[in-house]
Scaffold this active site. Sequence first.
Site, short mmCIF file in Angstrom:
data_model
loop_
_atom_site.label_atom_id
_atom_site.label_comp_id
_atom_site.label_asym_id
_atom_site.label_seq_id
_atom_site.Cartn_x
_atom_site.Cartn_y
_atom_site.Cartn_z
CG HIS A 1 10.94 0.13 -25.51
ND1 HIS A 1 10.01 1.11 -25.25
CD2 HIS A 1 10.71 -0.28 -26.78
CE1 HIS A 1 9.25 1.28 -26.31
NE2 HIS A 1 9.65 0.46 -27.26
CE LYS B 1 8.47 6.13 -24.17
NZ LYS B 1 7.24 6.92 -24.20
CG ASP C 1 3.90 8.61 -26.92
OD1 ASP C 1 4.21 7.98 -25.89
OD2 ASP C 1 3.35 8.07 -27.89
CG HIS D 1 10.97 6.03 -28.37
ND1 HIS D 1 11.52 5.48 -27.24
CD2 HIS D 1 9.67 5.63 -28.37
CE1 HIS D 1 10.61 4.78 -26.59
NE2 HIS D 1 9.48 4.86 -27.26
CG ASP E 1 -1.84 1.18 1.32
OD1 ASP E 1 -1.63 2.16 0.57
OD2 ASP E 1 -2.79 1.14 2.12
CE LYS F 1 0.27 7.03 -31.28
NZ LYS F 1 0.69 5.65 -30.93
CD GLU G 1 3.34 4.88 -33.37
OE1 GLU G 1 4.04 4.25 -32.53
OE2 GLU G 1 2.48 5.73 -33.04
CE LYS H 1 12.05 -0.69 -30.87
NZ LYS H 1 11.38 -1.91 -31.32
#
Length: 475
Positions: free
Chosen positions: A182, A152, A239, A244, A99, A330, A220, A186
């Site tokens: 991440h 992140k 984002d 990235h 908690d 997007k 994307e 790669k």
Amino acid sequence: MNNSATEPDTEPGTHVTQAADALVLFGITGDLAKKMLLPALYELVRTKSLDIPVVGVTRGGWSIERLREHAHEAIAAHGEVDEDAFARLADLLRLATVDYDTPESFRSIAEQTHGSRFLAHYLAIPPDLYAKAAACLAQAGLADQARLIVEKPFGHDLASARALQAELTEHFPEERLRRVDHYLGKDAIEDLLTIRFANTLLSETMHRHHVRCVQITMAEDFDVADRGGFYDATGAVRDVVQNHMLQMLAYLIMEAPRTGTAADILDERARALKAVRTVHPGQYVRGQYEGYTDVHGVKPGSTTETYAALRTFIDTDRWAGVPFTLRTGKALPTSATEIVVELHKAPFGYFHTACAQDTGPNLIRFRISPHAGVTFDLLAQHEGDAETVDHVSAKVDFTHLTGSGTAAYELVLTDAVSGDPRRFTRMDMVEESWRIIGDIIDTTDTPTTYRPGSWGPAEADDLTEDGWHRPARTS
């Protein structure tokens, strides 16, 4: 990653690192763990790269049996499960219930890690809980012999990043703090250093004397789907650009590290980011795809950008005067991440170069995803006509390099446990990244609307030399 022993890192200029003999995973029942972390842990166990306890931390309502069932379902969603390998993972799983308003409850983690000498605490939880989790771990006596790994974003601007740093380092000094991006796990990103510096053809070409401009695209073809609430509070720049894309840029523009040590690699990445100019609002175009404000969780009249394009320069001798344009969005026509280096055209005035003046330039395309590799766009004589040229492409596929998120998280988790910092983001890099986009992140003007399936606002073309280069076809 058989880490029952302590392995100090004695590289000059680095902090001593220590391998963990237990992994404490906060948010083990969350979305990131389900999609990436649990499948990655399974792969590490399957390949016998992980054999330490994994303590899943929840807020309650879970049993160890339910946790194991949840893990099996998450792994099965990625493909067939090797039941023997999963049984080994299941044996490693532990469960702790906490908690965040009751620091004493964090003693449940101590009970599940009894006998461990050094812990790796991985926070796959909302960022607003980072500081509280760190404080509770410290109050429970679980901070001194431990490393803290956070996902992140690290802050939402420069000031908040520095404030979070101050809160976390009260309990975990910088040398025991790791910030995950991440993308740094790669293979195709890390390979930028090898492909650039191990090949004289490219190491000599990647210079202002030969390069006219550089474009980086992270497109994307899907929309925000069910992530409207998160995305509306974040936007395209926060984002992916701040993390990235700027980290990818750093790998592209950095100089060769003196050695292969983590310290030298991190120093060169930081030096590269420090050379990137702060983006001016006049060199920034933002868009929003039609229908975005109808998404559940998005505020009515939202001005959050789902597309961002920007232009900057690198103040180093190698790159001086070369414009760099970055774009992400997007609901674009395809999903692809690619770096395109456009070279100067051959000098005019010679018979075999005159025909090249009115055609496309030579391009070097570093393909990150979906299929890693390099494509060279060249010119060759048209059959039977020396005064006419044809565009030809020479493609090299790096089929041995993976760009999948799960594979990236395998490396992230491996380094989280071992302590190797090279695939994480240092605080000075975080500060430089927020500095670079600091003048554009809180823009409140209405973004330009673009049609889903298009390449975004037409105004973004004005940031380039002669328009954007479309991602290369890989099939």
